[in-house]
Design an enzyme around this catalytic site. Structure first.
Site, short mmCIF file in Angstrom:
data_model
loop_
_atom_site.label_atom_id
_atom_site.label_comp_id
_atom_site.label_asym_id
_atom_site.label_seq_id
_atom_site.Cartn_x
_atom_site.Cartn_y
_atom_site.Cartn_z
N LEU A 200 0.83 -1.22 0.00
CA LEU A 200 0.00 0.00 0.00
C LEU A 200 0.85 1.26 0.00
CD1 LEU A 200 -2.83 -0.37 2.66
CD2 LEU A 200 -3.10 0.41 0.31
N GLY A 201 1.92 1.21 0.76
CA GLY A 201 2.76 2.40 0.86
C GLY A 201 3.93 2.12 1.76
N LYS B 7 0.76 -2.82 8.96
CA LYS B 7 2.01 -2.06 8.96
C LYS B 7 3.12 -2.92 9.55
CE LYS B 7 4.13 2.32 10.31
NZ LYS B 7 3.89 3.68 10.78
N GLU C 89 -7.62 -0.76 10.33
CA GLU C 89 -8.64 -0.53 9.32
C GLU C 89 -7.97 -0.04 8.03
OE1 GLU C 89 -12.06 2.95 9.43
OE2 GLU C 89 -10.45 2.98 10.90
N GLY D 142 -9.51 4.45 2.33
CA GLY D 142 -9.15 5.14 1.10
C GLY D 142 -8.77 4.22 -0.04
N SER D 143 -9.33 3.02 -0.03
CA SER D 143 -8.95 2.07 -1.08
C SER D 143 -10.01 1.98 -2.17
CB SER D 143 -8.72 0.69 -0.48
OG SER D 143 -9.90 0.29 0.18
N ASP E 266 3.80 14.22 13.91
CA ASP E 266 4.24 14.06 12.52
C ASP E 266 3.08 14.32 11.56
OD1 ASP E 266 6.00 13.66 10.43
OD2 ASP E 266 6.04 11.48 10.61
P1 ADP Z 1 5.75 5.39 8.14
O1 ADP Z 1 5.69 5.48 9.64
O2 ADP Z 1 6.89 4.54 7.68
O3 ADP Z 1 5.70 6.74 7.50
P2 ADP Z 1 2.92 5.06 7.58
O4 ADP Z 1 2.17 4.52 8.76
O5 ADP Z 1 2.82 6.54 7.38
O6 ADP Z 1 4.45 4.58 7.65
O7 ADP Z 1 2.42 4.30 6.27
C1 ADP Z 1 3.07 4.53 5.02
C2 ADP Z 1 2.04 4.78 3.91
O8 ADP Z 1 1.17 3.64 3.79
C3 ADP Z 1 1.09 5.96 4.17
O9 ADP Z 1 1.63 7.19 3.75
C4 ADP Z 1 -0.15 5.56 3.38
O10 ADP Z 1 -0.03 5.90 2.02
C5 ADP Z 1 -0.17 4.04 3.51
N1 ADP Z 1 -1.05 3.60 4.62
C6 ADP Z 1 -0.67 3.42 5.90
N2 ADP Z 1 -1.69 3.00 6.69
C7 ADP Z 1 -2.77 2.88 5.87
C8 ADP Z 1 -4.15 2.48 6.08
N3 ADP Z 1 -4.60 2.10 7.28
N4 ADP Z 1 -4.98 2.50 5.01
C9 ADP Z 1 -4.50 2.87 3.80
N5 ADP Z 1 -3.25 3.26 3.53
C10 ADP Z 1 -2.37 3.28 4.55
MG MG Z 2 4.13 8.12 7.56
MG MG Z 3 5.90 7.24 10.88
#
Ligand code: ADP
Ligand code: MG
Ligand code: MG
Length: 353
Positions: A32-33, A55, A113, A116-117, A181
């Protein structure tokens, strides 16, 4: 081009790196990211088919002395602070904790959860132009990608998104928590512009005495307030409001208000020239602007009402003592009515549940 995280995702799917505690209950989907502290994948919960987000938190990056008691388990144990903080939060604009698995090696898995998908379906009915050749952006959509796709957001859309973000931040402050953040990448957006705040990897409790003020910065530099850039100690809520100011500015004007460290330390805000609108009615009811490619062209002047500019200035006030508080932001004339719409909806959803 495959990134390290994509390689990792492919590897994990077929390997025995993950314990049966996870693999017996979830089937991993796609990436996802990714961010600084890990990467996030979709997964399906095998008991009921629910789609969730997982995550992967690299535990080696989270010092053990910061781990907090696990609130979700009867048998005790400690979890990374990000998981412990999310466990205690319950708000429509904050991503909902579902479950977690601390693997014996390498990863703590935070199951939450998925938000945004639904853009994949939305983009085919052309509510918005997401680049066709980039399927990645369709599955999860954070506010960074959302602003990027539009160049900048029309004021009514920015207001809708911003009201929800401010409500989430207010909820955190009432709970005595700061996110630390806040930025566009840490907000996920669905096709109706409903948002949820994610990534509590920097979150912490608001210090009660000046002696406990934070000295370490753990956010993202473009969102850092002048007192942070000047390496002063800080309490949290004032820095949070500054980041919100940067965020609203970025949504409206399509770029960060500060170009470098010097500008950030001085905190002098320059608003781009553009049409100053006196009334929101000039937005033809606030609808349909997104579908007008002419209006959102990057070289067009930016539309911004004086109310919106005033709100941004209050949040980007140099002196943290005179900076707007979260309650002042919520009751600002530009935002108030939108906030009330959400508050009413949340109260009635709660009494229905
Ligand atoms: P990091 O702490 O490494 O920045 P994030 O928790 O921000 O990691 O997650 C990285 C990316 O994954 C986010 O910017 C978002 O695009 C995607 N993402 C994270 N959690 C979700 C979620 N619950 N639903 C949809 N997309 C998510
Ligand atoms: Mg992040
Ligand atoms: Mg982070």
């Amino acid at each position: 081009v495959t990134t390290r995280a994509e390689d990792m995702a492919g590897f994990l799917n077929g390997s025995k790196v993950l314990s049966p505690n996870f693999t017996k209950r979830y089937k991993l989907g796609r990436l996802l990211g990714e961010g600084r502290f890990g990467f996030v994948m979709t997964a399906t919960r095998l008991t009921d088919g629910r789609k969730v987000a997982v995550k992967f938190i690299d535990v080696d990056k989270i010092p053990r002395n910061t781990w907090l008691p696990d609130r979700g388990s009867a048998t005790g144990g400690y979890v990374p602070p990000e998981i412990a903080i999310l466990q205690q939060l319950d708000h429509p604009n904050i991503i909902q904790y579902i479950d977690h698995v601390v693997e014996p090696t390498k990863y703590a898995l935070l199951i939450m959860e998925l938000h945004g998908s639904d853009w994949q379906h939305a983009s085919s009915s052309s509510t918005m132009s997401v680049e066709d050749d980039d399927e990645e952006t369709c599955t999860s959509f954070d506010l960074f990608e959302c602003i990027d796709a539009h160049h900048h957001l029309p004021e009514p859309v920015a207001r809708k998104i911003f009201a929800q973000i401010v409500l989430a931040v207010q909820h955190l402050q009432v709970q005595g928590i700061v996110h630390r953040d806040i930025k566009d990448e840490n907000i996920v957006v669905d096709s109706n512009y409903n948002i949820k705040m994610i990534d509590f990897g920097s979150a912490a409790n608001i210090p009660k005495t000046q002696a406990q003020y934070f000295t370490r910065f753990c956010g993202t530099i473009p969102y850092a307030s002048p007192e942070i850039v000047r390496k002063e100690s800080y309490r949290g809520p004032e820095v949070e409001v500054w980041a919100l100011g940067v965020l609203l500015y970025t949504m409206i004007f399509g770029n960060n208000p500060f170009r470098n460290g010097k500008e950030r330390a001085e905190g002098i805000v320059v608003m781009p020239r553009g049409f100053h609108l006196d009334s929101d009615r000039d937005y033809s009811g606030g609808k349909a602007v997104l579908t007008d490619p002419q209006m959102m062209h990057p070289f067009n002047p930016v539309f911004c009402t004086s109310g919106c500019r005033n709100l941004i200035r209050g949040m980007l006030e140099f002196d943290p003592k005179s900076r707007s508080t979260i309650d002042e932001v919520l009751s600002h004339p530009w935002l108030k009515r939108e906030v009330e719409i959400y508050q009413k909806a949340y109260v009635s959803a709660q009494s229905a549940a």
